[in-house]
Design an enzyme around this catalytic site. Sequence first.
Site, PDB file in Angstrom:
ATOM      1  N   ASN A   6       0.864  -1.179   0.000  1.00 54.50           N
ATOM      2  CA  ASN A   6       0.000   0.000   0.000  1.00 54.50           C
ATOM      3  C   ASN A   6       0.900   1.228   0.000  1.00 54.50           C
ATOM      4  O   ASN A   6       1.484   1.564   1.028  1.00 54.50           O
ATOM      5  CB  ASN A   6      -0.897  -0.056   1.248  1.00 54.50           C
ATOM      6  CG  ASN A   6      -1.726   1.201   1.434  1.00 54.50           C
ATOM      7  OD1 ASN A   6      -1.784   2.054   0.549  1.00 54.50           O
ATOM      8  ND2 ASN A   6      -2.368   1.309   2.590  1.00 54.50           N
ATOM      9  N   LYS A   8       0.080   4.235  -0.275  1.00 53.50           N
ATOM     10  CA  LYS A   8      -0.571   5.411   0.333  1.00 53.50           C
ATOM     11  C   LYS A   8      -0.369   6.642  -0.549  1.00 53.50           C
ATOM     12  O   LYS A   8      -0.308   6.524  -1.764  1.00 53.50           O
ATOM     13  CB  LYS A   8      -0.068   5.622   1.765  1.00 53.50           C
ATOM     14  CG  LYS A   8      -0.219   4.344   2.583  1.00 53.50           C
ATOM     15  CD  LYS A   8      -0.055   4.546   4.070  1.00 53.50           C
ATOM     16  CE  LYS A   8      -0.250   3.197   4.771  1.00 53.50           C
ATOM     17  NZ  LYS A   8      -0.186   3.307   6.226  1.00 53.50           N
ATOM     18  N   HIS A  92      -9.625   0.910   4.719  1.00 55.78           N
ATOM     19  CA  HIS A  92      -8.356   1.092   5.435  1.00 55.78           C
ATOM     20  C   HIS A  92      -8.587   2.020   6.632  1.00 55.78           C
ATOM     21  O   HIS A  92      -9.395   2.951   6.556  1.00 55.78           O
ATOM     22  CB  HIS A  92      -7.306   1.685   4.495  1.00 55.78           C
ATOM     23  CG  HIS A  92      -5.935   1.686   5.092  1.00 55.78           C
ATOM     24  ND1 HIS A  92      -5.524   2.647   5.990  1.00 55.78           N
ATOM     25  CD2 HIS A  92      -4.900   0.835   4.957  1.00 55.78           C
ATOM     26  CE1 HIS A  92      -4.283   2.378   6.371  1.00 55.78           C
ATOM     27  NE2 HIS A  92      -3.879   1.290   5.759  1.00 55.78           N
ATOM     28  N   GLU A  94      -7.022   4.422   7.766  1.00 50.11           N
ATOM     29  CA  GLU A  94      -6.840   5.854   7.488  1.00 50.11           C
ATOM     30  C   GLU A  94      -8.072   6.428   6.789  1.00 50.11           C
ATOM     31  O   GLU A  94      -8.426   7.589   6.988  1.00 50.11           O
ATOM     32  CB  GLU A  94      -5.562   6.060   6.655  1.00 50.11           C
ATOM     33  CG  GLU A  94      -4.321   5.870   7.517  1.00 50.11           C
ATOM     34  CD  GLU A  94      -3.096   5.358   6.769  1.00 50.11           C
ATOM     35  OE1 GLU A  94      -3.066   5.423   5.521  1.00 50.11           O
ATOM     36  OE2 GLU A  94      -2.167   4.879   7.447  1.00 50.11           O
ATOM     37  N   GLU A 164      -5.449  -5.077  10.571  1.00 48.17           N
ATOM     38  CA  GLU A 164      -4.436  -4.055  10.799  1.00 48.17           C
ATOM     39  C   GLU A 164      -4.747  -3.288  12.079  1.00 48.17           C
ATOM     40  O   GLU A 164      -5.546  -2.351  12.059  1.00 48.17           O
ATOM     41  CB  GLU A 164      -4.430  -3.061   9.628  1.00 48.17           C
ATOM     42  CG  GLU A 164      -4.122  -3.702   8.293  1.00 48.17           C
ATOM     43  CD  GLU A 164      -3.566  -2.672   7.316  1.00 48.17           C
ATOM     44  OE1 GLU A 164      -2.437  -2.859   6.865  1.00 48.17           O
ATOM     45  OE2 GLU A 164      -4.252  -1.675   7.043  1.00 48.17           O
ATOM     46  N   GLY A 170       2.320   2.204  10.744  1.00 51.80           N
ATOM     47  CA  GLY A 170       3.251   3.317  10.594  1.00 51.80           C
ATOM     48  C   GLY A 170       3.952   3.723  11.875  1.00 51.80           C
ATOM     49  O   GLY A 170       4.598   4.760  11.928  1.00 51.80           O
ATOM     50  N   SER A 210       3.317  -2.216  10.344  1.00 49.21           N
ATOM     51  CA  SER A 210       4.762  -2.272  10.549  1.00 49.21           C
ATOM     52  C   SER A 210       5.384  -3.642  10.249  1.00 49.21           C
ATOM     53  O   SER A 210       6.284  -4.085  10.964  1.00 49.21           O
ATOM     54  CB  SER A 210       5.122  -1.807  11.962  1.00 49.21           C
ATOM     55  OG  SER A 210       4.671  -0.474  12.171  1.00 49.21           O
TER      56      SER A 210
HETATM   57  P1  PGA Z   1       2.728   0.198   7.691  1.00 49.08           P
HETATM   58  O1  PGA Z   1       1.282   0.393   7.025  1.00 49.08           O
HETATM   59  O2  PGA Z   1       3.305  -1.084   7.129  1.00 49.08           O
HETATM   60  O3  PGA Z   1       3.510   1.414   7.276  1.00 49.08           O
HETATM   61  O4  PGA Z   1       2.519   0.111   9.152  1.00 49.08           O
HETATM   62  C1  PGA Z   1       0.415  -0.696   6.845  1.00 49.08           C
HETATM   63  C2  PGA Z   1      -0.874  -0.220   6.226  1.00 49.08           C
HETATM   64  O5  PGA Z   1      -1.353   0.866   6.565  1.00 49.08           O
HETATM   65  O6  PGA Z   1      -1.458  -0.908   5.377  1.00 49.08           O
END
Ligand code: PGA
Length: 248
Positions: A6, A8, A92, A94, A164, A170, A210
């Site tokens: 992803n 983003k 997601h 976010e 997640e 992140g 992460s």
């Molecule tokens: P990250 O993001 O690996 O940077 O923690 C995962 C995601 O949001 O899908």
Amino acid sequence: MLVAGNWKMFTDLITARSLAKEVVEAVGSPGDVNVVVCPPAISLHAISEIVRTTPVGLGAQNMHEEANGAFTGEISAPMLRSVGCQYVILGHSERRQYFGETDRGVNMKILQAHGHDLLPIVCVGEALDQRKSGRAEEVVRKQIDGALEGIAVDDPALLVIAYEPVWAIGTGETATPQQAQEMHALIRSLLADRYGENKASEIEILYGGSVKPHNAVELFGQRDVTGGLIGGASLKAEDFAAIVQAAQ
Ligand code: PGA
């Protein structure tokens, strides 16, 4: 196994193109692992030209729940199909956190994706305070129930869930393999209630939050963790390929 990157809101057209080329090169022949990249929508078409004849699949990060209409700024499932997408990330955290996405909205988007031959990667996961107050399972159960209400799954390959935990996205903090396995097992059992044991056993349940080359092997080693949704580490072809390798 499925490993999806992803990207983003990172990369412009130029850097997205080079990253896609590097990923194709670094991933090589991933064997049984399905590999997908999800660049920003603006670069999807260009990236589809790069990955089309390779083992790397293409996904979008979001879409609207209607096929077309007066929805300024939005992108629909048939549009994503027309630029070569096979997958779409839905719900997601976010999107939920910053753009007000609801379980009901995610549910409508899954229907729409299925109606246009897009494979939804449906994200669920609890926030830190919810975990701390012992409500993680309840939150995830509600998200799964809301998202999958009325969704038929004839072929288990047509649905992917991504667990997640919001506190791990992140942040550099990962769920322990045990925490991931516990939640994946719960999700598997919820899928079994809905679709039967056989189908549920074949639905991919990705872990996200992460995931890095150094922790991927242990996470993917859990019984109900069948791949990963990778944010930060998917922006470095070498790291992403190492995670794909871990899945192999
Ligand atoms: P990250 O993001 O690996 O940077 O923690 C995962 C995601 O949001 O899908």
